[in-house]
Design a protein around this motif. Structure first.
Motif, PDB file in Angstrom:
ATOM      1  N   GLY A   1       0.736  -1.137   0.022  1.00 13.71           N
ATOM      2  CA  GLY A   1       0.112  -0.019  -0.006  1.00 13.71           C
ATOM      3  C   GLY A   1       0.919   1.175   0.301  1.00 13.71           C
ATOM      4  O   GLY A   1       0.585   2.139  -0.562  1.00 13.71           O
ATOM      5  N   LEU A   2       1.859   1.221   0.800  1.00 14.32           N
ATOM      6  CA  LEU A   2       2.847   2.378   0.818  1.00 14.32           C
ATOM      7  C   LEU A   2       3.420   2.580  -0.487  1.00 14.32           C
ATOM      8  O   LEU A   2       3.633   3.591  -1.029  1.00 14.32           O
ATOM      9  CB  LEU A   2       4.172   2.123   1.766  1.00 14.32           C
ATOM     10  N   LEU A   3       3.816   1.544  -1.298  1.00 17.82           N
ATOM     11  CA  LEU A   3       4.375   1.569  -2.430  1.00 17.82           C
ATOM     12  C   LEU A   3       3.470   2.357  -3.626  1.00 17.82           C
ATOM     13  O   LEU A   3       3.736   3.028  -4.399  1.00 17.82           O
ATOM     14  CB  LEU A   3       4.716   0.370  -3.000  1.00 17.82           C
ATOM     15  N   ALA A   4       2.217   1.797  -3.398  1.00 16.12           N
ATOM     16  CA  ALA A   4       0.848   2.616  -4.362  1.00 16.12           C
ATOM     17  C   ALA A   4       1.125   4.106  -4.110  1.00 16.12           C
ATOM     18  O   ALA A   4       1.059   4.898  -4.839  1.00 16.12           O
ATOM     19  CB  ALA A   4      -0.101   1.886  -4.069  1.00 16.12           C
ATOM     20  N   ASP A   5       1.119   4.366  -2.647  1.00 10.54           N
ATOM     21  CA  ASP A   5       0.945   5.918  -2.273  1.00 10.54           C
ATOM     22  C   ASP A   5       2.062   6.570  -2.848  1.00 10.54           C
ATOM     23  O   ASP A   5       2.077   7.895  -3.367  1.00 10.54           O
ATOM     24  CB  ASP A   5       1.128   5.842  -0.979  1.00 10.54           C
ATOM     25  N   LEU A   6       3.458   6.037  -2.522  1.00 14.31           N
ATOM     26  CA  LEU A   6       4.588   6.551  -3.105  1.00 14.31           C
ATOM     27  C   LEU A   6       4.773   6.890  -4.501  1.00 14.31           C
ATOM     28  O   LEU A   6       5.082   7.943  -5.043  1.00 14.31           O
ATOM     29  CB  LEU A   6       5.861   5.859  -2.622  1.00 14.31           C
TER      30      LEU A   6
ATOM     31  N   MET B   1       4.545  10.433  -6.806  1.00  9.45           N
ATOM     32  CA  MET B   1       5.802  10.650  -7.586  1.00  9.45           C
ATOM     33  C   MET B   1       5.360  11.009  -9.230  1.00  9.45           C
ATOM     34  O   MET B   1       6.150  11.695  -9.737  1.00  9.45           O
ATOM     35  CB  MET B   1       7.067   9.497  -7.594  1.00  9.45           C
ATOM     36  N   ARG B   2       4.217  10.339  -9.422  1.00  6.01           N
ATOM     37  CA  ARG B   2       4.054  10.190 -10.861  1.00  6.01           C
ATOM     38  C   ARG B   2       3.956  11.734 -11.604  1.00  6.01           C
ATOM     39  O   ARG B   2       4.585  11.751 -12.647  1.00  6.01           O
ATOM     40  CB  ARG B   2       2.435   9.763 -10.967  1.00  6.01           C
ATOM     41  N   ALA B   3       3.453  12.627 -10.985  1.00  2.00           N
ATOM     42  CA  ALA B   3       3.377  14.021 -11.498  1.00  2.00           C
ATOM     43  C   ALA B   3       4.720  14.625 -11.566  1.00  2.00           C
ATOM     44  O   ALA B   3       4.870  15.797 -12.473  1.00  2.00           O
ATOM     45  CB  ALA B   3       2.381  14.851 -10.867  1.00  2.00           C
ATOM     46  N   GLU B   4       5.653  14.347 -10.780  1.00  2.00           N
ATOM     47  CA  GLU B   4       6.905  14.894 -10.681  1.00  2.00           C
ATOM     48  C   GLU B   4       8.177  14.439 -11.291  1.00  2.00           C
ATOM     49  O   GLU B   4       9.295  14.948 -11.317  1.00  2.00           O
ATOM     50  CB  GLU B   4       7.178  15.042  -9.149  1.00  2.00           C
ATOM     51  N   VAL B   5       7.857  13.063 -11.606  1.00  4.26           N
ATOM     52  CA  VAL B   5       9.056  12.468 -12.022  1.00  4.26           C
ATOM     53  C   VAL B   5       8.846  11.916 -13.394  1.00  4.26           C
ATOM     54  O   VAL B   5       7.795  11.144 -13.790  1.00  4.26           O
ATOM     55  CB  VAL B   5       9.337  11.171 -11.128  1.00  4.26           C
ATOM     56  N   GLY B   6       9.468  12.313 -14.473  1.00 13.06           N
ATOM     57  CA  GLY B   6       9.355  12.171 -15.791  1.00 13.06           C
ATOM     58  C   GLY B   6      10.181  10.723 -16.254  1.00 13.06           C
ATOM     59  O   GLY B   6      10.714  10.280 -15.273  1.00 13.06           O
ATOM     60  N   PRO B   7       9.744  10.305 -17.451  1.00 13.50           N
ATOM     61  CA  PRO B   7      10.230   9.068 -17.980  1.00 13.50           C
ATOM     62  C   PRO B   7      11.853   9.349 -18.232  1.00 13.50           C
ATOM     63  O   PRO B   7      12.578   8.114 -18.069  1.00 13.50           O
ATOM     64  CB  PRO B   7       9.679   8.803 -19.110  1.00 13.50           C
TER      65      PRO B   7
ATOM     66  N   ALA C   1      12.850   0.740  -6.043  1.00 18.30           N
ATOM     67  CA  ALA C   1      13.207   1.194  -7.142  1.00 18.30           C
ATOM     68  C   ALA C   1      12.752   0.402  -8.547  1.00 18.30           C
ATOM     69  O   ALA C   1      12.141   0.808  -9.368  1.00 18.30           O
ATOM     70  CB  ALA C   1      14.936   1.549  -7.470  1.00 18.30           C
ATOM     71  N   GLN C   2      12.948  -0.974  -8.477  1.00 15.90           N
ATOM     72  CA  GLN C   2      12.216  -1.693  -9.298  1.00 15.90           C
ATOM     73  C   GLN C   2      10.876  -1.249  -9.708  1.00 15.90           C
ATOM     74  O   GLN C   2      10.467  -1.604 -10.829  1.00 15.90           O
ATOM     75  CB  GLN C   2      12.798  -3.314  -9.114  1.00 15.90           C
ATOM     76  N   ARG C   3      10.168  -1.795  -8.495  1.00 15.78           N
ATOM     77  CA  ARG C   3       8.709  -1.589  -8.628  1.00 15.78           C
ATOM     78  C   ARG C   3       8.285  -0.148  -9.276  1.00 15.78           C
ATOM     79  O   ARG C   3       7.373  -0.021 -10.253  1.00 15.78           O
ATOM     80  CB  ARG C   3       8.081  -1.803  -7.231  1.00 15.78           C
ATOM     81  N   LEU C   4       8.934   0.808  -8.695  1.00 19.16           N
ATOM     82  CA  LEU C   4       8.681   2.374  -9.258  1.00 19.16           C
ATOM     83  C   LEU C   4       8.938   2.448 -10.660  1.00 19.16           C
ATOM     84  O   LEU C   4       8.400   2.958 -11.307  1.00 19.16           O
ATOM     85  CB  LEU C   4       9.574   3.174  -8.419  1.00 19.16           C
ATOM     86  N   HIS C   5      10.096   1.696 -10.856  1.00 20.86           N
ATOM     87  CA  HIS C   5      10.280   2.092 -12.470  1.00 20.86           C
ATOM     88  C   HIS C   5       9.295   1.364 -13.328  1.00 20.86           C
ATOM     89  O   HIS C   5       9.255   1.981 -14.506  1.00 20.86           O
ATOM     90  CB  HIS C   5      11.683   0.968 -12.600  1.00 20.86           C
TER      91      HIS C   5
ATOM     92  N   LEU D   1      21.240  13.868  10.341  1.00 23.99           N
ATOM     93  CA  LEU D   1      21.939  14.627   9.495  1.00 23.99           C
ATOM     94  C   LEU D   1      20.811  15.576   8.702  1.00 23.99           C
ATOM     95  O   LEU D   1      19.585  15.030   8.875  1.00 23.99           O
ATOM     96  CB  LEU D   1      22.758  13.869   8.502  1.00 23.99           C
ATOM     97  N   PRO D   2      20.930  16.692   8.407  1.00 22.32           N
ATOM     98  CA  PRO D   2      20.224  17.562   7.607  1.00 22.32           C
ATOM     99  C   PRO D   2      19.762  17.013   6.054  1.00 22.32           C
ATOM    100  O   PRO D   2      20.161  17.515   5.140  1.00 22.32           O
ATOM    101  CB  PRO D   2      20.966  18.780   7.640  1.00 22.32           C
ATOM    102  N   ILE D   3      18.922  15.877   6.302  1.00 25.84           N
ATOM    103  CA  ILE D   3      18.253  15.186   4.976  1.00 25.84           C
ATOM    104  C   ILE D   3      16.722  15.161   5.069  1.00 25.84           C
ATOM    105  O   ILE D   3      16.477  14.638   6.073  1.00 25.84           O
ATOM    106  CB  ILE D   3      19.260  13.971   4.826  1.00 25.84           C
ATOM    107  N   CYS D   4      16.222  15.482   4.013  1.00 24.09           N
ATOM    108  CA  CYS D   4      14.778  15.573   3.997  1.00 24.09           C
ATOM    109  C   CYS D   4      14.238  14.879   2.760  1.00 24.09           C
ATOM    110  O   CYS D   4      14.770  15.333   1.567  1.00 24.09           O
ATOM    111  CB  CYS D   4      14.317  17.044   4.233  1.00 24.09           C
ATOM    112  N   PRO D   5      13.477  13.907   2.637  1.00 24.86           N
ATOM    113  CA  PRO D   5      12.911  13.344   1.646  1.00 24.86           C
ATOM    114  C   PRO D   5      12.089  13.991   0.783  1.00 24.86           C
ATOM    115  O   PRO D   5      11.301  15.133   1.295  1.00 24.86           O
ATOM    116  CB  PRO D   5      12.071  12.023   2.078  1.00 24.86           C
ATOM    117  N   ASP D   6      11.969  13.994  -0.654  1.00 20.27           N
ATOM    118  CA  ASP D   6      11.080  14.716  -1.388  1.00 20.27           C
ATOM    119  C   ASP D   6       9.749  13.836  -1.372  1.00 20.27           C
ATOM    120  O   ASP D   6       8.755  14.484  -1.808  1.00 20.27           O
ATOM    121  CB  ASP D   6      11.783  14.731  -2.841  1.00 20.27           C
ATOM    122  N   PHE D   7       9.872  12.514  -1.656  1.00 17.83           N
ATOM    123  CA  PHE D   7       8.549  11.757  -1.573  1.00 17.83           C
ATOM    124  C   PHE D   7       8.672  10.542  -0.517  1.00 17.83           C
ATOM    125  O   PHE D   7       9.903   9.993  -0.396  1.00 17.83           O
ATOM    126  CB  PHE D   7       8.701  10.935  -3.194  1.00 17.83           C
TER     127      PHE D   7
END
Lengths: 317, 170
Positions: free
Chosen positions: B8-13, B17-23, B38-42, B128-134
């Protein structure tokens, strides 16, 4: 039972002195790690920060260009500082003992020694006298061992043939004087190569070599029959024209690897040589430069294998 | 504690990302869990460039303390990093140290045009000062010695699991 001097209290590799007696899983860990380092050497930036701030001393008591250079490149690609010492031309000629030389270098905060020495056992001696925080790599000692050469050879074989357990491998030439041959044989048998052959004249094959689990051939054509890999050894010039060998020409006629001889091996059999080669003595140029030769790939893989050994040692305390 | 469904988390992720990540965006999975994600997102995002995989073992900041892990995997970025839009993909985002190592490693392949970060789960606890985008979802893990990790079942589906950490936080 005496503890293996190369292994720490938890069985981890703390020095690399010889392949003899190293467990298979450590050999495989080195080969697997080396594969990752091969991918590093294909990048824009061929360095990783693992050994940043560490000092690696190349201690060569015997001349060597290729081995010293590949160790130097390997250490630099791991971001270590490298200090090259040709000890043959320095303190030792002034009478300093081996252990005094090394103790002085250790006092300069060395983290790792890469040792080449004409006497068998010199790297062991150094390793025994060092604290646990200093790692020793044998880069060739006398007639005894040259473990990183053996490792890069089996890495090369694995790269092309993948499965060790179905191979027949021939080691050809002056086995008697060769530290490379011994390291190759131990690596191959530990990794499960079912048939290792040694081929050479009676005068250059040690009498008790069969104890290492190899088959001996004095006839090269018979020995090469059906092999998957031919590992040539360098015929050392200083052995020629002596009691052991009549002449370079005669040796080439009986044991030189020519295209006709290579045809006895399996089609696609690999041709390997640790270098430096004597063309026209142990190997014909047509074979050395031919399509089955992987001799220069051995050199390239050698850097990744030495990176793997250094990284694993440095990580073990 | 009850763990959310990874699928379910993968589907949400993916939907975030869909609108923000191009082919043409390069997806780079961090071994091992990040590679599975990454394999699934690909596939889900219809990427046209092959995905990359990296193992950060040679860039870890705790090498001196823990040594080299025995199963370092080869890394491969099968596209030109220079100028490319890249999304680093990890399974569980925690201290941020893995991402720091991955960024350093990425820059040894070239100079990317932009790098963003996607994680299946953000469990907080950044050092560390790291923040995710998605992110697929957030999860608070009260015990800092518990390791939240991703598993892949024989059928290929993903699931979260909790284990006692034996080697210190990654």
């Amino acid at each position: 039972m005496q503890r293996n001097p190369q292994l720490g209290p938890k069985g981890e590799l703390s020095h690399l002195l010889t392949i003899d007696g190293l467990p298979k899983d450590i050999l495989l860990q080195i080969l697997d790690t080396a594969r990752s380092f091969v991918s590093v050497t294909e990048r824009d930036v061929k360095k990783v920060p693992l050994l940043r701030g560490k000092s690696v001393f190349n201690l060569f008591f015997e001349p060597s260009t290729r081995t010293r250079t590949t160790f130097e490149i390997a250490a630099k690609r791991l971001s270590a500082d490298v200090i090259n010492l040709n000890v043959a031309t320095s303190s030792q000629t002034k009478g300093e003992t081996l252990l005094d030389t090394v103790a002085n270098l250790a006092a300069m905060n060395a983290d790792m020694f890469v040792v080449r020495h004409a006497s068998s056992g010199a790297p062991h001696l150094i390793a025994r006298h060092m604290g646990p925080e200093i790692h020793v790599i044998n880069a060739g000692d006398g007639r005894h061992a040259h473990p990183t050469q053996g490792l890069l050879d089996v890495y090369t074989i694995r790269h092309y043939k993948e499965d060790f357990t179905r191979l027949t491998v021939a080691v050809v030439g002056d086995v008697l004087h060769s530290r490379v041959a011994r390291s190759e044989i131990h690596a191959l048998t530990t990794l499960g190569v079912p048939e290792v052959r040694v081929i050479g004249p009676r005068t250059l094959i040690p009498r008790d070599i069969e104890k290492l689990g190899v088959r001996v051939f004095h006839d090269m054509d018979r020995g090469l029959d059906g092999v998957d890999v031919v590992m040539m050894l360098r015929l050392q010039n200083e052995r020629m024209n002596g009691a052991l060998l009549p002449s370079a020409n005669e040796y080439f006629r009986s044991y030189g690897l020519t295209p006709e001889r290579l045809a006895k091996a399996k089609p696609g059999a690999l041709v390997m040589h640790p270098g430096p080669m004597n063309r026209g003595v142990e190997i014909d140029s047509a074979v050395a430069d031919g399509p089955q030769s992987v001799i220069l790939h051995q050199v390239t893989f050698g850097i990744a294998v030495r990176m793997a050994v250094m990284a694993i040692l440095a990580g073990n305390g | 504690m009850r763990l959310p469904e990874a699928e379910g988390l993968l589907a949400d992720l993916a939907s975030r990302m869909r609108a923000e990540v191009g082919p043409e965006t390069g997806l780079v999975g961090i071994h091992t869990g990040g590679v599975w994600v990454a394999q699934r997102l690909h596939g889900l995002l219809g990427s046209t460039v092959p995905m990359g995989t990296i193992d950060i073992a040679f860039y870890r900041d705790d090498f001196a303390r823990r040594g080299l892990k025995p199963d370092v995997r080869p890394s491969a970025l099968p596209f030109d990093v220079n100028g490319r839009d890249i999304v680093l993909v990890d399974d569980v985002l925690y201290t941020g140290r893995t991402v720091r190592a991955a960024l350093n490693m990425l820059f040894d392949y070239g100079r990317p045009g932009r790098v963003r970060l996607a994680a299946l789960v953000d469990r907080g606890g950044r050092q560390l000062p790291i923040c995710p985008d998605f992110v697929g979802g957030f999860l608070t893990v009260p015990n800092e010695h518990a390791m939240l990790l991703l598993r892949r079942t024989d059928s290929g589906s993903l699931e979260l699991a909790m284990e006692e950490d034996v080697g210190g936080a990654a």
